[in-house]
Design a protein around this motif. Structure first.
Motif, PDB file in Angstrom:
ATOM      1  N   ILE B 119       0.841  -1.204   0.000  1.00  0.00           N
ATOM      2  CA  ILE B 119       0.000   0.000   0.000  1.00  0.00           C
ATOM      3  C   ILE B 119       0.873   1.250   0.000  1.00  0.00           C
ATOM      4  O   ILE B 119       0.599   2.215  -0.715  1.00  0.00           O
ATOM      5  CB  ILE B 119      -0.951  -0.024   1.224  1.00  0.00           C
ATOM      6  N   VAL B 120       1.952   1.217   0.788  1.00  0.00           N
ATOM      7  CA  VAL B 120       2.892   2.352   0.779  1.00  0.00           C
ATOM      8  C   VAL B 120       3.499   2.517  -0.624  1.00  0.00           C
ATOM      9  O   VAL B 120       3.770   3.628  -1.076  1.00  0.00           O
ATOM     10  CB  VAL B 120       4.001   2.146   1.846  1.00  0.00           C
ATOM     11  N   GLY B 121       3.671   1.386  -1.305  1.00  0.00           N
ATOM     12  CA  GLY B 121       4.283   1.442  -2.633  1.00  0.00           C
ATOM     13  C   GLY B 121       3.462   2.241  -3.648  1.00  0.00           C
ATOM     14  O   GLY B 121       4.030   2.783  -4.597  1.00  0.00           O
ATOM     15  N   ILE B 122       2.159   2.310  -3.452  1.00  0.00           N
ATOM     16  CA  ILE B 122       1.316   2.987  -4.455  1.00  0.00           C
ATOM     17  C   ILE B 122       1.600   4.490  -4.536  1.00  0.00           C
ATOM     18  O   ILE B 122       1.911   5.002  -5.611  1.00  0.00           O
ATOM     19  CB  ILE B 122      -0.179   2.690  -4.189  1.00  0.00           C
ATOM     20  N   PRO B 123       1.517   5.225  -3.395  1.00  0.00           N
ATOM     21  CA  PRO B 123       1.878   6.647  -3.505  1.00  0.00           C
ATOM     22  C   PRO B 123       3.340   6.872  -3.895  1.00  0.00           C
ATOM     23  O   PRO B 123       3.657   7.847  -4.580  1.00  0.00           O
ATOM     24  CB  PRO B 123       1.593   7.207  -2.103  1.00  0.00           C
ATOM     25  N   VAL B 124       4.222   5.971  -3.464  1.00  0.00           N
ATOM     26  CA  VAL B 124       5.635   6.130  -3.844  1.00  0.00           C
ATOM     27  C   VAL B 124       5.772   6.011  -5.367  1.00  0.00           C
ATOM     28  O   VAL B 124       6.481   6.803  -6.006  1.00  0.00           O
ATOM     29  CB  VAL B 124       6.520   5.082  -3.127  1.00  0.00           C
ATOM     30  N   TRP B 125       5.055   5.061  -5.952  1.00  0.00           N
ATOM     31  CA  TRP B 125       5.102   4.927  -7.412  1.00  0.00           C
ATOM     32  C   TRP B 125       4.577   6.202  -8.074  1.00  0.00           C
ATOM     33  O   TRP B 125       5.117   6.670  -9.068  1.00  0.00           O
ATOM     34  CB  TRP B 125       4.294   3.714  -7.894  1.00  0.00           C
ATOM     35  N   TRP B 126       3.518   6.759  -7.478  1.00  0.00           N
ATOM     36  CA  TRP B 126       2.967   7.991  -8.049  1.00  0.00           C
ATOM     37  C   TRP B 126       4.036   9.088  -8.075  1.00  0.00           C
ATOM     38  O   TRP B 126       4.152   9.833  -9.049  1.00  0.00           O
ATOM     39  CB  TRP B 126       1.760   8.442  -7.232  1.00  0.00           C
ATOM     40  N   LEU B 127       4.839   9.156  -7.001  1.00  0.00           N
ATOM     41  CA  LEU B 127       5.913  10.152  -6.947  1.00  0.00           C
ATOM     42  C   LEU B 127       6.979   9.896  -8.014  1.00  0.00           C
ATOM     43  O   LEU B 127       7.509  10.825  -8.615  1.00  0.00           O
ATOM     44  CB  LEU B 127       6.604  10.098  -5.581  1.00  0.00           C
ATOM     45  N   LEU B 128       7.288   8.637  -8.217  1.00  0.00           N
ATOM     46  CA  LEU B 128       8.457   8.299  -9.039  1.00  0.00           C
ATOM     47  C   LEU B 128       8.100   7.992 -10.483  1.00  0.00           C
ATOM     48  O   LEU B 128       8.990   7.792 -11.306  1.00  0.00           O
ATOM     49  CB  LEU B 128       9.169   7.062  -8.455  1.00  0.00           C
ATOM     50  N   ARG B 129       6.809   7.943 -10.813  1.00  0.00           N
ATOM     51  CA  ARG B 129       6.389   7.275 -12.048  1.00  0.00           C
ATOM     52  C   ARG B 129       6.970   7.884 -13.307  1.00  0.00           C
ATOM     53  O   ARG B 129       7.126   7.191 -14.308  1.00  0.00           O
ATOM     54  CB  ARG B 129       4.858   7.260 -12.138  1.00  0.00           C
ATOM     55  N   ARG B 130       7.298   9.179 -13.288  1.00  0.00           N
ATOM     56  CA  ARG B 130       7.805   9.783 -14.521  1.00  0.00           C
ATOM     57  C   ARG B 130       9.316   9.740 -14.620  1.00  0.00           C
ATOM     58  O   ARG B 130       9.876  10.139 -15.622  1.00  0.00           O
ATOM     59  CB  ARG B 130       7.366  11.249 -14.589  1.00  0.00           C
ATOM     60  N   LEU B 131       9.969   9.291 -13.566  1.00  0.00           N
ATOM     61  CA  LEU B 131      11.433   9.375 -13.545  1.00  0.00           C
ATOM     62  C   LEU B 131      12.048   8.092 -14.087  1.00  0.00           C
ATOM     63  O   LEU B 131      11.486   7.016 -13.981  1.00  0.00           O
ATOM     64  CB  LEU B 131      11.912   9.607 -12.114  1.00  0.00           C
ATOM     65  N   ARG B 132      13.223   8.239 -14.680  1.00  0.00           N
ATOM     66  CA  ARG B 132      13.916   7.072 -15.221  1.00  0.00           C
ATOM     67  C   ARG B 132      15.402   7.122 -14.869  1.00  0.00           C
ATOM     68  O   ARG B 132      15.919   8.168 -14.497  1.00  0.00           O
ATOM     69  CB  ARG B 132      13.767   7.010 -16.740  1.00  0.00           C
ATOM     70  N   THR B 133      16.038   6.017 -15.045  1.00  0.00           N
ATOM     71  CA  THR B 133      17.492   5.827 -14.842  1.00  0.00           C
ATOM     72  C   THR B 133      17.977   6.512 -13.565  1.00  0.00           C
ATOM     73  O   THR B 133      17.490   6.200 -12.489  1.00  0.00           O
ATOM     74  CB  THR B 133      18.311   6.283 -16.072  1.00  0.00           C
ATOM     75  N   ALA B 134      18.923   7.434 -13.688  1.00  0.00           N
ATOM     76  CA  ALA B 134      19.553   7.996 -12.498  1.00  0.00           C
ATOM     77  C   ALA B 134      18.542   8.750 -11.637  1.00  0.00           C
ATOM     78  O   ALA B 134      18.596   8.685 -10.410  1.00  0.00           O
ATOM     79  CB  ALA B 134      20.701   8.915 -12.892  1.00  0.00           C
ATOM     80  N   TYR B 135      17.620   9.456 -12.288  1.00  0.00           N
ATOM     81  CA  TYR B 135      16.604  10.185 -11.526  1.00  0.00           C
ATOM     82  C   TYR B 135      15.783   9.225 -10.686  1.00  0.00           C
ATOM     83  O   TYR B 135      15.509   9.460  -9.514  1.00  0.00           O
ATOM     84  CB  TYR B 135      15.678  10.949 -12.481  1.00  0.00           C
ATOM     85  N   PHE B 136      15.363   8.134 -11.327  1.00  0.00           N
ATOM     86  CA  PHE B 136      14.570   7.149 -10.599  1.00  0.00           C
ATOM     87  C   PHE B 136      15.385   6.570  -9.454  1.00  0.00           C
ATOM     88  O   PHE B 136      14.901   6.437  -8.326  1.00  0.00           O
ATOM     89  CB  PHE B 136      14.114   6.040 -11.549  1.00  0.00           C
ATOM     90  N   ALA B 137      16.649   6.235  -9.746  1.00  0.00           N
ATOM     91  CA  ALA B 137      17.498   5.604  -8.742  1.00  0.00           C
ATOM     92  C   ALA B 137      17.633   6.497  -7.514  1.00  0.00           C
ATOM     93  O   ALA B 137      17.376   6.069  -6.378  1.00  0.00           O
ATOM     94  CB  ALA B 137      18.875   5.292  -9.332  1.00  0.00           C
ATOM     95  N   ILE B 138      18.018   7.746  -7.747  1.00  0.00           N
ATOM     96  CA  ILE B 138      18.302   8.604  -6.596  1.00  0.00           C
ATOM     97  C   ILE B 138      17.015   9.029  -5.910  1.00  0.00           C
ATOM     98  O   ILE B 138      16.942   9.094  -4.686  1.00  0.00           O
ATOM     99  CB  ILE B 138      19.177   9.794  -7.019  1.00  0.00           C
TER     100      ILE B 138
END
Lengths: 295, 385, 258
Positions: B119-138
């Motif tokens: 359940i915590v993963g859902i809002p976290v995905w919303w935060l990260l969903r547009r980011l890729r590679t290094a942006y996503f990682a950090i």
């Protein structure tokens, strides 16, 4: 008045953060590499400074004179070997290899140099300050570090826009293959860019650990890399002045967070910066300089 | 890269267009299932045969297998390089504590903790969903440290100093060890099954395409984001389960441990060494990890340095890891999650299969009858990206 | 009929022998050989996908051949990287111009001059050739029109003072009048001692400027000779791979139909 003081301290710290981040930004701009070992390399620089001080008895403040060139040379070789090899495999490999490097550096430092905290001695100079009014006190060294940071950014800007190598760095960043056709060995140019990046991060490391913080092997991954990346994202990638703006924003936000958290919640300082970073990622994916470009 | 890109580009139209028939690789599935059942049965019987030292070591191995399998789903299939999975490890660990404090048995709390982590993963995905590679990682790393800061500031959870589960455990030490072992084995089997079904399900082909070339895959439809979200949440659940198991097996939860980035390092090293982009890789990587750990365990943190150096070398020179080398050498796939493309009888195959044959695999003969799958079909996906 | 070199005393300036190159599994070049003599304007013609650009990229060192050799003035440069070939005297104006978009016009030229050989060309000399360029030297290259960009790309290669200038599809995407103007510069270049090897999809354009013509089809040589020694039929046949290439054309040119 206490808030004014926080903002002033934040700006002073922000210059240093910008200095931390400009190497990360440069490497991303030129090689499209986000070096996840960036923070650890600042810690390495701090240990090199301790070694240099022990060997030469040079005053701590001046240790950067030797540390910066040592780290720059190291940066050139790091780029020409490990990072170049992973670059040729692609973005994800580069990310994983620099992450591995970060963890390995941290573990090696822990294994050989223990988890003890150290500081770079800065002598009586480190505590000298002057006051404005009753609540604002500005350390001379803080001010000098800000001036140095801005000067370094200016010199870097000038180098990139005016010098032959700076021009080649920009050309390689634009089009690697076309630069090859003009006779430029992009691997060498990458090495130069990495040398500059590590030189600046070494300077930042010596200044930060001489002035603001103790260091131990774990501070590089846990804090410095995240700070540098936050600065770069808040300010927008590829712009040195954006980096300065990002550094100042992060510095001020952290100071305000520290003020709110007080002694009970010292981690509010970091949390404040991280929340602003996440907010920027969601609202302004291009960072502060992105606003100006779209406006 | 360009060859995989063009392959993905050729693959994506195949996904929607009726030019080709897509089938699963199906060889060996039955005997693999049989062997897996026997293996799990043997492992389940183990606490009756060996000392608790062995089972508690195996618990750690299983935990790493779970984490590495989840990271492999993210990075090896969904193209999401996360360095923040320790956030979910920590959430899972602390969730067990919270449930235990409210009178829930820790082994009932285990699946609940996994649910919380998802359940915590859902809002976290919303935060990260547009980011890729290094942006996503950090950014994933930053999210993890924010989660850590929030959780460790709660005084009822012991703040930063940690909290013991001992008051909530009503088992004898032997029984606790055995149940923990069975729980870890169950979560591991569930995690592997979930990964296998995910990749064999409808999302699997999308993921395979994403791994090869996300942009090409995206242009084929809006499905990519949904599948990536599914993978992210599954990985959050799995890593939450690993964290919960960690809490139960260590009987003590401390923020600086469970939220440590070294969990990400462990799962990344294990996956890369074993072989990213295959289900087998993380399992083998976790075993190698503990072999090196047990061998060099007396020399401080040397084992971790060695693992890191091996992982870097493998990432550069043997990108598909040890399993990739083995699978190529002997042409085996224990968990076949690839696809075969079969040209229809009325189609000219050149139009429906990737433009160039993949090195090492035979091209389908132009006149291949559509109805009978033969080894001439080109298996996609089972060979890393 | 073949343009016999002066008693064969001088070795060719650029000699390509049996060059084979692949894109993945695809064989883009298949045993291509050619000899460019000093002062030539040597034109490679051929349809899309004939391997023309691959040939130039391989000669320039951007693409690694699977077999064959490239010699400059007798010296084997096959194993050298692109940047080292520039120092030896091979400069490529790549397809699509490939200027550095964030650099100004002048900076683009200065990058080209960074590793220049000694010779007649300089940034100043390029400004003399293209008068407008001096006034617009501080503009970012990305703001120029296609024809202007092509001129800067040409200038960027010239300032390196190459011995052999490789031109890849100069006319691509440009208006005919602009193409005409750019090809009109060729005599100026040749007068400074540059030898030109160019790729051109527009056959009539190539025939107008070239001293030798070389036709590729699916990576193989189908025709080679001087423009006045070739008939429209033989060129058409070689270009499109029609079987009916008159025997006489091969005999007259001394070309192996391969």
């Amino acid at each position: 008045m206490i808030w004014v003081n926080d903002i002033i301290q934040g700006i002073l710290l922000g210059g240093l953060y910008a200095l931390f981040a400009c190497g990360l930004s440069l490497m991303f701009g030129v090689m499209k590499v986000i070096n996840l070992a960036h923070g650890d390399l600042a810690v390495v620089a701090a240990y090199v400074a301790l070694g240099v001080i022990a060997l030469t008895h040079i005053p701590g403040v001046w240790s950067f004179v030797l540390v910066v060139p040592i780290m720059a040379v190291g940066g050139y070789f790091l780029q020409r070997t490990l990072i170049q090899a992973s670059l040729e495999r692609g973005t994800i490999t580069t990310l994983l290899v620099t992450f591995g490097l970060s963890i390995v550096i941290e573990t090696v430092l822990l294994q050989f140099l223990s988890a003890n905290s150290h500081g770079i001695p800065d002598g009586s100079f480190g505590t000298a300050s002057f006051s404005i009014g009753s609540q604002i006190s500005i350390g001379w060294l803080d001010l000098i570090i800000l001036v140095v940071a801005v000067t370094v950014l200016l010199v870097l800007q000038f180098y990139l826009s005016r010098s032959r190598n700076g021009r080649l760095i920009r050309a390689v960043a634009d089009d690697r293959e076309a630069a090859q056709l003009a006779g430029a060995d992009y691997r060498h140019i990458f090495g130069i860019a990495a040398a500059i990046a590590l030189g600046t991060v070494a300077l930042a490391g010596v200044a930060y650990f001489g002035m603001y913080s103790q260091f131990d092997p774990t501070i590089g991954t846990g804090q410095l890399l995240l700070y540098a990346f936050e600065v770069v994202v808040i300010g927008g990638l590829g712009s040195l002045w954006g980096t300065l703006a990002g550094g100042i924003v992060l510095g001020v936000v952290q100071q305000i967070g520290a003020q709110i958290g007080g002694a009970a919640h010292p981690d509010y300082q970091f949390l404040a910066g991280q929340l602003v970073f996440l907010a920027v990622l969601v609202v302004l994916p291009q960072g502060l300089t992105g606003i100006r470009r779209t406006a | 890269m360009s060859t995989t890109g063009s392959r993905a580009a050729a693959l994506v139209p195949a996904f929607t267009a009726p030019d080709v028939r897509v089938t699963r690789s199906r060889r060996s599935t039955v005997w693999v299932a049989a062997v897996a059942v026997v293996l799990v049965a043997v492992l389940a019987y183990l606490p009756y045969l060996v000392y608790s030292g062995t089972t508690s070591l195996l618990v750690n191995v299983f935990i790493l297998m779970i984490m590495a399998s989840m990271w492999n789903l993210l990075a090896g299939y969904a193209g999401l390089v996360s360095v923040g999975q320790q956030g979910f490890v920590g959430i899972g660990a602390y969730a067990v504590v919270v449930f235990a404090q409210h009178g829930v048995d820790v082994f009932v709390a285990l699946p609940l903790a996994m649910l919380v982590s998802g359940i915590v993963g859902i809002p976290v995905w919303w935060l990260l969903r547009r980011l890729r590679t290094a942006y996503f990682a950090i950014a994933s790393w930053v999210v993890a440290s924010v989660l850590a800061a929030i959780v460790t500031s709660i005084s009822s959870l012991g703040s930063g100093t940690g909290i013991s589960l001992l008051p909530y455990l009503n088992f004898s030490a032997t029984l606790l060890g055995a149940i923990t072992y069975w729980a870890a084995l169950t979560v591991l089997v569930a995690a592997l099954a979930a990964g296998y079904l995910l990749l064999r399900g409808r999302g699997g082909l999308v993921l395979t395409a994403v791994r090869d070339d996300e942009i090409a895959a995206r242009s084929a439809g809006g499905r990519v984001g949904r599948v990536q979200r599914l993978v992210f949440v599954v990985a959050a659940i799995g890593c939450g389960g690993a964290g919960a198991l960690l809490a139960i097996s260590q009987i003590f939860v401390q923020g600086s441990n469970v939220f440590n980035v070294s969990w990400s390092a462990e799962m990344i090293f294990a996956t890369i060494i074993g072989g990213i982009g295959s289900i087998e890789g993380p399992i083998i990587g976790a075993i190698i990890y503990y072999v090196i750990y047990e061998t060099l365990g007396n020399y401080g943190t040397w084992y971790f340095i060695v693992l890191g150096v091996i992982a870097m070398a493998v990432a550069i020179w043997a990108r598909r890891g040890l399993w990739g080398l083995v699978a190529d050498r002997f042409n085996i796939r224990i968990f076949p999650v690839g696809y075969y493309l079969w040209p229809r009888a009325d189609m000219v195959p050149a139009a429906s299969v990737p433009p160039g044959p993949v090195p090492g695999t035979p091209v389908p003969p132009p006149a291949a009858p559509a109805a009978s799958p033969s080894p001439a079909g080109e298996e996609l996906g089972a060979d890393g990206g | 009929m073949t343009a016999v070199p002066s008693a064969g005393a001088l070795p060719p300036l650029l000699e390509v022998a049996g060059l084979t190159a692949h894109h993945g599994q695809l064989r883009a070049l298949d045993g291509v050989s050619l000899q460019v003599r000093a002062g030539d304007v040597y034109a490679i013609i051929g349809a899309n996908g004939a391997g023309k650009s691959t040939l130039l990229r391989t000669i320039a060192g951007l693409h690694r051949p699977t077999a064959g050799s490239v010699r400059l003035d007798g010296e084997d440069v096959t194993g050298r990287r692109a940047e080292r070939r520039l120092a030896a005297g091979i400069a490529l104006v790549p397809e699509g111009r490939r200027l550095f978009p964030s650099l100004t016009v002048e900076e683009n030229l200065l990058v080209g001059a960074s590793y220049a050989r000694p010779g007649p060309w300089s940034v100043e000399r390029v400004y003399e050739l293209f008068g407008w360029m001096r006034d617009r030297r501080r503009q970012p290259a990305s703001q120029l029109s296609g024809g202007e960009q092509q001129a800067v790309a040409l200038g960027r290669a010239l300032v390196a003072n190459p011995r052999v200038l490789l031109l890849d599809e100069l006319s691509l995407g440009l208006a005919p009048v602009v193409v005409h103007r750019i090809y009109g510069m060729l005599p100026d270049l040749l007068s400074t001692g540059v030898t030109v090897l160019l790729v051109e999809q527009d056959v009539s354009q190539a025939l107008r400027v070239a001293s030798r013509i070389h036709c590729l089809l699916e990576g193989r040589t189908t025709l080679e000779g001087t423009p006045d020694g070739l008939t429209a039929d033989s060129i058409e046949g070689a270009y499109f791979g029609l079987a009916a290439v008159p025997e006489s054309a091969h005999e007259g040119l001394g070309v192996d139909p391969a």
